[in-house]
Design a protein around this motif. Structure first.
Motif, PDB file in Angstrom:
ATOM      1  N   ILE A 201       0.845  -1.200   0.000  1.00 25.31           N
ATOM      2  CA  ILE A 201       0.000   0.000   0.000  1.00 25.31           C
ATOM      3  C   ILE A 201       0.884   1.255   0.000  1.00 25.31           C
ATOM      4  CG2 ILE A 201      -1.640   1.326   1.410  1.00 25.31           C
ATOM      5  CD1 ILE A 201      -2.875  -1.380   2.227  1.00 25.31           C
ATOM      6  N   ASP A 202       1.911   1.247   0.853  1.00 20.03           N
ATOM      7  CA  ASP A 202       2.805   2.419   0.948  1.00 20.03           C
ATOM      8  C   ASP A 202       3.478   2.733  -0.387  1.00 20.03           C
ATOM      9  OD1 ASP A 202       2.214   2.914   3.497  1.00 20.03           O
ATOM     10  OD2 ASP A 202       4.045   2.050   4.370  1.00 20.03           O
ATOM     11  N   GLU A 203       3.888   1.687  -1.087  1.00 19.57           N
ATOM     12  CA  GLU A 203       4.563   1.912  -2.382  1.00 19.57           C
ATOM     13  C   GLU A 203       3.619   2.586  -3.382  1.00 19.57           C
ATOM     14  OE1 GLU A 203       7.833  -1.752  -2.362  1.00 19.57           O
ATOM     15  OE2 GLU A 203       5.837  -2.085  -3.185  1.00 19.57           O
ATOM     16  N   VAL A 204       2.356   2.146  -3.401  1.00 20.62           N
ATOM     17  CA  VAL A 204       1.397   2.744  -4.341  1.00 20.62           C
ATOM     18  C   VAL A 204       1.128   4.205  -3.950  1.00 20.62           C
ATOM     19  CG1 VAL A 204      -0.876   2.534  -5.413  1.00 20.62           C
ATOM     20  CG2 VAL A 204       0.310   0.476  -4.661  1.00 20.62           C
ATOM     21  N   VAL A 205       0.953   4.430  -2.638  1.00 19.97           N
ATOM     22  CA  VAL A 205       0.711   5.801  -2.149  1.00 19.97           C
ATOM     23  C   VAL A 205       1.860   6.715  -2.574  1.00 19.97           C
ATOM     24  CG1 VAL A 205       0.612   7.224  -0.045  1.00 19.97           C
ATOM     25  CG2 VAL A 205      -0.769   5.135  -0.192  1.00 19.97           C
ATOM     26  N   GLU A 206       3.102   6.249  -2.381  1.00 18.95           N
ATOM     27  CA  GLU A 206       4.262   7.079  -2.720  1.00 18.95           C
ATOM     28  C   GLU A 206       4.343   7.346  -4.215  1.00 18.95           C
ATOM     29  OE1 GLU A 206       5.869   8.991  -0.706  1.00 18.95           O
ATOM     30  OE2 GLU A 206       4.526   8.089   0.750  1.00 18.95           O
TER      31      GLU A 206
END
Ligand code: DC
Length: 214
Positions: A201-206
């Motif tokens: 999730i964090d990778e997509v958000v970034e």
């Protein structure tokens, strides 16, 4: 600023849009919830799902509101959990296929974005609701990954389900979402395409934050 995100069921667009909204100070608008509210209204008023005129009439009068803490109100009642049942999902898919219903809901969605910077997600946001959005994304994931995610969510909620059944129902929804008379889910050259299958999730958000520069 308008950030528009489309994608199929289970692509993670709801979770991701909510987090990007919080981090980047954008109002998060879940357009699927507007169709779900209409579906709930139709079910609660015992309107026949084949009675298009009655459904269109209900759409013309719907009173839906989202709050900053991501709650959904229908006629001033918090329906955030009620609109997530399988029965409402299936009815939402049906009501959202009626072109005149979509006209009312698109109008409502545009008005919701009137006075704020927003991140709005759905199926036709980049193409119909805000074709001139500042940023457009298409979030995707493989069918197996999307079925696995839903299966795990169910387990966490203590709901027993079959992976095969989930996969079948996602495939049916994909077909319905991609074959509507108007407002079909589609990919275009203007969208930034992100396959989230092997991303956290964090990778997509970034990745989204990098593109929108916030
Ligand atoms: O994203 P969701 O699963 O909450 O959406 C519920 C239903 O509404 C789903 O069948 C697709 C439909 N929908 C739509 O047709 N257009 C949108 N912009 C959002 C959702």
């Amino acid at each position: 600023m308008i950030v528009a995100i489309d994608g199929p069921a289970g692509s993670g667009k709801g979770t991701i849009s909510k987090i990007v909204g919080e981090k980047c100070n954008l109002l998060y608008i879940d357009t699927g919830a507007t169709y779900r509210c209409l579906a709930l209204k139709v079910l609660e008023n015992n309107i026949d799902l084949e009675d298009k005129d009655a459904i269109i009439d209900a759409a013309s009068k719907i009173n839906v509101r989202f709050t900053l803490d991501a709650k959904t109100y229908l006629d001033d009642i918090d329906v955030s959990s009620k609109i997530r049942t399988p029965e409402v999902s299936s009815a939402a898919s049906k009501v959202s296929s009626i072109p005149k219903v979509r006209e009312y809901m698109v109008d409502l969605q545009r008005r919701m974005a009137n006075s704020d910077d927003v991140i709005m997600e759905g199926r036709d946001i980049t193409t119909v609701v805000f074709p001139n959005a500042d940023y457009k994304f298409y979030l995707d994931a493989s069918i197996n990954e999307r079925a696995n995610r839903r299966y795990k969510q169910n387990l966490e909620k203590g709901i027993e389900s079959s992976l095969e059944e989930i996969k079948k129902s996602i495939e049916e929804r994909d077909y319905a979402d991609m074959h509507k008379e108007v407002g079909s889910l589609m990919r275009t050259d203007e969208q930034t395409y992100i396959d989230t299958s092997n991303m956290t999730i964090d990778e997509v958000v970034e990745e989204i934050r990098k593109v929108i520069g916030r």
